[in-house]
Design an enzyme around this catalytic site. Sequence first.
Site, short mmCIF file in Angstrom:
data_model
loop_
_atom_site.label_atom_id
_atom_site.label_comp_id
_atom_site.label_asym_id
_atom_site.label_seq_id
_atom_site.Cartn_x
_atom_site.Cartn_y
_atom_site.Cartn_z
CG HIS A 1 104.79 79.93 -0.62
ND1 HIS A 1 103.96 81.01 -0.81
CD2 HIS A 1 104.18 78.89 -1.21
CE1 HIS A 1 102.90 80.64 -1.51
NE2 HIS A 1 103.00 79.34 -1.75
CE LYS B 1 108.72 84.77 2.71
NZ LYS B 1 107.73 83.79 2.23
CE1 TYR C 1 104.06 86.85 2.29
CE2 TYR C 1 102.79 88.67 1.38
CZ TYR C 1 102.94 87.31 1.63
OH TYR C 1 101.98 86.43 1.20
CG ASP D 1 100.42 77.41 -2.56
OD1 ASP D 1 101.65 77.31 -2.75
OD2 ASP D 1 99.88 78.47 -2.24
#
Length: 181
Positions: free
Chosen positions: A62, A71, A131, A168
């Site tokens: 992603h 991140k 995250y 996905d």
Amino acid sequence: MQATKTHIPDVIILEPKVFGDDRGFFFESFNARTFETLTGVTRSFVQDNHSKSARHVLRGLHYQIRRPQGKLVRAVQGEVFDVAVDLRRSSSTFGQWVGVTLSADNKKQLWVPEGFAHGFVVLSETAEFLYKTTDFYAPEYERSILWNDPLIGIDWPFEGEPKLAAKDAQSVTLGEAETFD
């Protein structure tokens, strides 16, 4: 805390100093001054995310084409294989990837800068994953690259097919993807 640059120097593995004894352990999981000193990264984190997934769940790859997110990621339960893919066309490492095992046991973290796709697969029965992000989630800008794109060639450490979200499973290849200048 110790910082280790990977073969893509902007992607950095962080290992905290853990103080443990027969009662358990303590470590500082994030300190803005230490993070900036070790990485040179001067971003503020604006959002924390927490996911739980079962074995062989693969989330990713992603990224957000606008409002890209840096991140700082880690596993707080279980074990994952975490991947960052360079999507910056002007970079000498465009299309290359870094992979590292993150687990509750090793307590490693990975800094994935803006301009990278990110994903992970769960290697344990379950895993909980945190995250810290430098920008807010913007679903209208979210994109996904196919986890097994042969052009990227990620060496995922599992046999068979992963468990994917519908979005996905419909990801595009690097050649079809919107990338960064």
